[in-house]
Design a protein around this motif. Structure first.
Motif, short mmCIF file in Angstrom:
data_model
loop_
_atom_site.label_atom_id
_atom_site.label_comp_id
_atom_site.label_asym_id
_atom_site.label_seq_id
_atom_site.Cartn_x
_atom_site.Cartn_y
_atom_site.Cartn_z
N UNK A 185 -106.27 3.86 -27.78
CA UNK A 185 -106.53 3.44 -29.18
C UNK A 185 -107.38 4.59 -29.33
N UNK A 186 -108.40 4.39 -28.52
CA UNK A 186 -110.68 4.99 -28.41
C UNK A 186 -109.98 6.43 -28.43
N UNK A 187 -109.13 7.47 -28.46
CA UNK A 187 -108.93 8.60 -27.96
C UNK A 187 -109.08 9.35 -29.36
N UNK A 188 -109.75 10.97 -29.84
CA UNK A 188 -109.67 11.29 -28.60
C UNK A 188 -111.11 10.45 -28.37
N UNK A 189 -111.76 11.45 -26.43
CA UNK A 189 -112.91 10.93 -25.87
C UNK A 189 -113.06 11.46 -25.21
N UNK A 190 -113.72 11.62 -24.43
CA UNK A 190 -114.84 12.71 -23.89
C UNK A 190 -113.74 13.65 -22.86
N UNK A 191 -113.09 13.90 -22.51
CA UNK A 191 -112.82 15.36 -21.87
C UNK A 191 -112.46 16.21 -22.78
N UNK A 192 -111.76 15.98 -23.77
CA UNK A 192 -111.98 17.44 -24.85
C UNK A 192 -113.53 17.65 -25.09
N UNK A 193 -114.37 16.77 -25.10
CA UNK A 193 -115.35 17.54 -25.68
C UNK A 193 -115.99 18.20 -24.43
N UNK A 194 -115.98 17.80 -23.10
CA UNK A 194 -116.12 18.21 -21.60
C UNK A 194 -115.17 19.56 -21.17
N UNK A 195 -114.34 19.94 -22.07
CA UNK A 195 -113.42 20.81 -21.26
C UNK A 195 -114.62 22.21 -22.37
N UNK A 196 -114.17 21.39 -23.85
CA UNK A 196 -114.91 22.63 -24.55
C UNK A 196 -116.33 22.94 -24.65
N UNK A 197 -116.73 21.56 -23.89
CA UNK A 197 -118.29 22.54 -24.00
C UNK A 197 -118.30 23.25 -21.43
N UNK A 198 -117.23 22.79 -21.43
CA UNK A 198 -117.61 23.74 -19.87
C UNK A 198 -117.70 25.41 -20.59
N UNK A 199 -116.22 25.43 -21.03
CA UNK A 199 -116.09 26.38 -21.81
C UNK A 199 -117.10 27.74 -22.91
#
Length: 224
Positions: free
Chosen positions: A181-195
């Protein structure tokens, strides 16, 4: 344990390791009220205990002159870091939250009240980084929504010194079903940042050391 049960356990780990990790993590979350009832020297510390062990290994290895933490909450984690620094006789901490939920004080810790991405707070953090005499370690543990984590990453990555870490907590929101219920969380932000930031790489030796972690992809090491 019998040879048969050992064999069954080995087969399960090989055939469905991700399922077993999620099952184990969910049980830990259930038994500890999502780690909300854990304490450090009597002080509430809202952290996965396996992840705390990794954090102390990193603090010992990097020996940061400054730790920047967003998300003070009840203050137990910043006290944990400060006590480790006491043992090393080295370093200080800035911790930020939008409200004060504790009455702690420690000579190594500076508590800031306000949004981690506000210019008022960022100006104080920049000044502390400019005064730091050694490595700077950043730990992001405030609002875990994708948009807020992305904003923190955009501002705070510049404070991390080469060879140190940007630690993004609670990517488990995007992997454990009970947090859906709390998604989207940190993972998509991390993946975008790393790119967009090749100077940072996921340190899998930190992220995958234990079978469970609340911070998948969370240890981002800055290159030399």
């Amino acid at each position: 344990m019998t040879a048969f049960s050992q064999l069954c356990g080995s087969l399960l780990r090989r055939l469905c390791p991700a399922f077993l990790r999620r099952l184990m993590d969910d049980e830990f979350v259930h038994r500890t009220s999502n780690y909300g009832n854990l304490t450090w020297l009597g002080n509430p510390i809202w952290q996965n205990i396996a992840d705390l062990w990794i954090i102390q290994e990193v603090i010992s290895s990097v020996r940061p002159s400054l730790i920047i933490e967003t998300g003070t909450n009840r203050g137990g984690s910043s006290l944990f870091y400060a006590h480790l620094m006491d043992l090393m006789n080295h370093g200080s901490i800035i911790t930020v939250d939008v409200e004060k939920l504790h009455d702690h004080s420690h000579p190594r810790i500076k508590y800031l009240i306000g949004s981690s991405t506000s210019e008022e707070i960022l100006a104080q953090v920049r000044a502390a980084v400019a005064s730091a005499s050694g490595p700077v370690l950043v730990i992001l543990d405030s609002d875990h929504s994708e948009s807020h984590v992305a904003g923190e990453l955009a501002h705070y990555h510049a404070f991390v010194t080469p060879g140190s870490y940007l630690h993004v907590q609670d990517g488990v929101i995007d992997t454990l079903p009970r947090f859906a219920a709390a998604r989207p969380g940190p993972l998509p932000a991390i993946q975008c940042f790393l790119a967009g930031h090749p100077e940072f790489q996921v340190d899998t030796t930190r992220c995958e050391k234990f079978p469970i972690t609340h911070h998948p992809l969370g240890w981002l090491k800055r290159g030399k």
